[in-house]
Write an enzyme that holds these catalytic residues in place. Structure first.
Site, mmCIF file in Angstrom:
data_model
loop_
_atom_site.group_PDB
_atom_site.id
_atom_site.type_symbol
_atom_site.label_atom_id
_atom_site.label_comp_id
_atom_site.label_asym_id
_atom_site.label_seq_id
_atom_site.Cartn_x
_atom_site.Cartn_y
_atom_site.Cartn_z
ATOM 1 C CG HIS A 467 -1.824 1.153 1.348
ATOM 2 N ND1 HIS A 467 -3.169 1.075 1.075
ATOM 3 C CD2 HIS A 467 -1.595 2.436 1.712
ATOM 4 C CE1 HIS A 467 -3.716 2.271 1.254
ATOM 5 N NE2 HIS A 467 -2.785 3.116 1.650
ATOM 6 C CD GLU A 468 1.470 3.682 3.628
ATOM 7 O OE1 GLU A 468 1.667 4.730 2.987
ATOM 8 O OE2 GLU A 468 0.416 3.466 4.260
ATOM 9 C CG HIS A 471 0.095 6.209 -0.783
ATOM 10 N ND1 HIS A 471 -0.944 6.838 -1.411
ATOM 11 C CD2 HIS A 471 -0.438 5.624 0.329
ATOM 12 C CE1 HIS A 471 -2.066 6.631 -0.706
ATOM 13 N NE2 HIS A 471 -1.784 5.898 0.342
ATOM 14 C CG HIS A 474 0.285 8.899 -6.988
ATOM 15 N ND1 HIS A 474 -0.874 9.138 -6.301
ATOM 16 C CD2 HIS A 474 0.135 9.513 -8.181
ATOM 17 C CE1 HIS A 474 -1.694 9.865 -7.068
ATOM 18 N NE2 HIS A 474 -1.103 10.103 -8.203
HETATM 19 ZN ZN LIG Z 1 -3.095 5.144 1.879
#
Ligand SMILES: [Zn+2]
Length: 676
Positions: A467-468, A471, A474
């Site tokens: 998940h991290e 990010h 991104h």
């Molecule tokens: Zn998040």
């Protein structure tokens, strides 16, 4: 100490951790604020007519030194803080707030922005430039810059009042949480509770100079008791205490605060020309309007309800066979769910952990990024770090071009706050033709290694890492011109797409085979374990979906209509929950009076975004699954239209360009096992 020897005021690229001392921060902040002030003065004092370049672009490129210093400082305050750092934070935060207020209240600056905004269709701006102009204009207009003086001052009054009310809302919850304890002296009352939780309860009692055990309303204490304690009466007692926080008619009651907050928010929205607070908030969201959010929530509700009812019936049945419970109550939910889950899946973290050695998982997530986006990760040791545990990687693309610096800080320690997050030490931007590449960081609190065992992650930690890192991608792959539109600077209900979509690879055989190997034997994780993980992940998904939807609907009810006639908080809430309720209502409890997300935090008219992001990520991943989870074309589209674009365009436009159509909820419903 002279400013010229302050490393934070030099022209640095990588954050100079080896030379920064605590005493450098405050003078650096003061100097950088002054530099930014001068930059803004230069914009407002410009005698030439306002243009996009001399005003909008100049404003966006201003304050870079201040940004760099702020990111170094506040990242340290989260990941490696100390009393000295916290003290500096208290000293500089008011300076930063005052400065940012000076900018938003700068009328000369707004006049220039406004005159450019008025000609926006005749200026031949690029899409990104248009978005930036819109964003700058709105940041003033939404704070009242267009209002006449009397309304402006009313807006300030409302903002001051709201800030106080939010504070008092939070303080009341805290006071209610802290004033309650369930003190137990008879060990039988703890039957069913695991040893580790019991130990924590005993430690809590000891810290209060009490015999026996103390259970509190803090999650780490409350949750295990509700999950495991066999004593139903005590579960009821604790559950009612939890659910009646700030709803007892005492000095800490939040009912009046709720009513005042929603009315002031409504008044503020109306002052600015919006129908409701939800209209105001959603203007800057992918979902756009309250009607769209309500339709979205109700569509999911209709689809999820049959599954939720089936699951509830199953749970009720289970409780009846186990203990002869006739009507399942709120305080039975976690307890029987835990037991049912164990019976159905018999899956625990210890079985999975040997397959998830931290180093293997990191290599796994890197390998996924290599296969999807052609990224290469090389560990480097010549970059300053703020703690010896922090690792740094140089990230390059398939042609060897430098993409980003990546910091990884994975283990808990004193001075690091809990949780996991992505942040940056330097943003990406293109200025004077130079594409400045970003410095991205992931900070987590994963199980550390011991003298006898390496760091072995729970499955939840594995998905957190993905998940991290999502990010992180991104941020790393950002490729925009203007700093304030770069990377994760996107609408709130769009920002979780890259992170959540990456979690999907953790459930796929083709991806797990790359890294989920036993740390001792090298054996790849058996497929039946993977299947079990998948099945367990959708356990009671219908009920959980209903719960999330009920919170989203409650939020929209409070903020999507004129609240001036609402007098009874509990009655209003019951009505708003409508047909989402599965358990019988308990008159002594109220959700709204402790709903900090929407009344204290920033989630008002935004609670729906949890589900919204899930719909997006499931729909996006469905595309990968159709074409192959490592399909280069799909990955390239995702990079080109989503990951690299930041907030340069409307997110729905970006999404459709990637996917070829608007997101549909079917993929999520299928993944969650709610439809076939
Ligand atoms: Zn998040």
């Amino acid at each position: 100490m002279s400013l010229t020897s302050n490393p934070l005021l030099q022209d640095f690229n990588e954050a100079p951790f080896n030379t920064i001392k605590d005493e450098h921060f405050k003078p650096a902040f003061i100097e950088a604020i002054q530099i930014n002030r001068n930059e803004i003065d230069a914009i407002t004092n410009n005698t030439e007519a306002p243009t996009f370049q001399n005003t909008i672009a100049a404003l966006d490129y201003s304050g870079q030194q201040l940004d760099r210093i702020s990111s170094v400082f506040f990242n340290l305050n989260s990941a490696e803080t100390s009393e000295a750092i916290q003290k500096i934070a208290q000293e500089v935060s008011p300076l930063l707030t005052a400065f940012s207020n000076d900018v938003t209240l700068n009328e000369t600056l707004f006049e220039r922005i406004k005159s450019i905004y008025a000609q926006k269709d005749d200026l031949d701006l690029s899409v990104e430039e248009k978005t930036l102009l819109e964003k700058k204009y709105k940041s003033f207009a939404r704070n009242g810059a267009n209002l006449p003086e009397n309304k402006k001052s009313r807006l300030r009054e409302i903002d001051t009042a709201l800030a106080k009310l939010k504070l008092s809302f939070g303080e009341n919850i805290l006071a209610e949480t802290n004033s309650y304890e369930l003190h137990l002296t008879n060990e039988e009352d703890l039957a069913g509770v695991p040893a580790s939780a019991k130990e924590a309860f005993a430690a809590e009692a000891a810290s209060r100079d009490k015999e026996g055990w103390v259970v509190t309303l803090d999650y780490p204490s409350y949750i295990p008791f509700m999950k495991y304690a066999d004593n139903r009466e005590l579960r009821k007692k604790l559950s009612l205490a939890f659910g009646s926080k700030a709803f007892k008619g005492n000095e800490y009651d939040n009912q009046k605060n709720v009513i005042e907050i929603v009315n002031l928010r409504h008044e503020r929205a109306q002052l600015l020309g919006y129908d409701t607070h939800a209209h105001f908030v959603l203007e800057e969201r992918m979902a756009q309007t309250p009607a769209k959010v309500k339709d979205f929530l109700n569509e999911l509700l209709e689809k999820a309800k049959p599954a939720a009812e089936r699951e509830f019936a199953q749970l009720e049945n289970f409780a009846k066979t186990q203990d002869g419970i006739d009507a399942l109550q709120k305080w039975d939910g976690s307890y029987y769910s835990e037991k049912l889950k164990k019976e159905l899946f018999n899956l625990d973290d210890e079985q999975l952990k040997p397959y998830f050695k931290l180093e293997n998982v990191i290599n796994g997530v890197f390998e996924v990024a290599t296969r999807l986006f052609g990224l290469q990760f090389e560990q480097v040791t010549n970059v300053d770090v703020y703690h010896k545990d922090v690792k740094t990687y140089r990230v390059t693309d398939v042609d060897g071009n430098y993409i980003s610096l990546f910091y990884a800080d994975f283990h808990p320690r004193k001075g690091k706050r809990g949780g996991a997050w992505m942040t940056s030490f330097k943003g990406q931007k293109i200025e004077n033709g130079v594409n400045e590449r970003p410095h991205i960081s992931n900070v987590c609190n994963f199980t550390p290694s011991t003298p006898s065992k390496p760091s072995l992650l729970t499955f939840n930690e594995v998905t957190t890492l993905f998940h991290e890192f999502g990010h992180g991608l991104h941020g790393m792959l950002a490729n925009t011109t203007y700093p304030s539109l770069s990377g994760t600077s996107v609408y709130w209900d769009f920002v979780e797409l890259p992170s959540q979509v990456l979690e999907n690879w953790c459930y796929e055989k083709e991806a797990l085979e790359l890294f989920a190997t036993h740390y001792e034997t090298g054996e790849v994780i058996p497929m039946e374990l993977v299947q079990k993980i998948k099945d367990a992940a959708t356990f009671q998904e219908g009920m959980q979906t209903l719960r999330q939807l009920s919170f989203g609907l409650l939020d929209m009810s409070w903020h999507g209509q004129d609240p001036s006639n609402i007098t009874d908080v509990k009655a209003f809430e019951k009505e708003a929950f409508g047909n989402t309720a599965l358990y019988p209502d308990t008159p002594e409890t109220c959700m709204s009076t402790a709903f900090a997300h929407i009344f204290q935090g920033g989630y008002s008219s935004g609670y729906y975004s949890y589900k919204w992001a899930e719909v997006l990520d499931a729909d996006a991943f469905e595309y990968f699954k159709e074409q192959g989870i490592f399909n280069k074309d799909v990955a390239t589209k995702f990079k080109d239209h989503v990951l690299s674009k930041g907030g340069t365009e409307d997110p729905m436009t970006l999404y459709k360009r990637f996917r070829g159509q608007e997101p549909k909820p079917e993929a999520l419903l299928k993944r969650a096992g709610l439809i076939d």
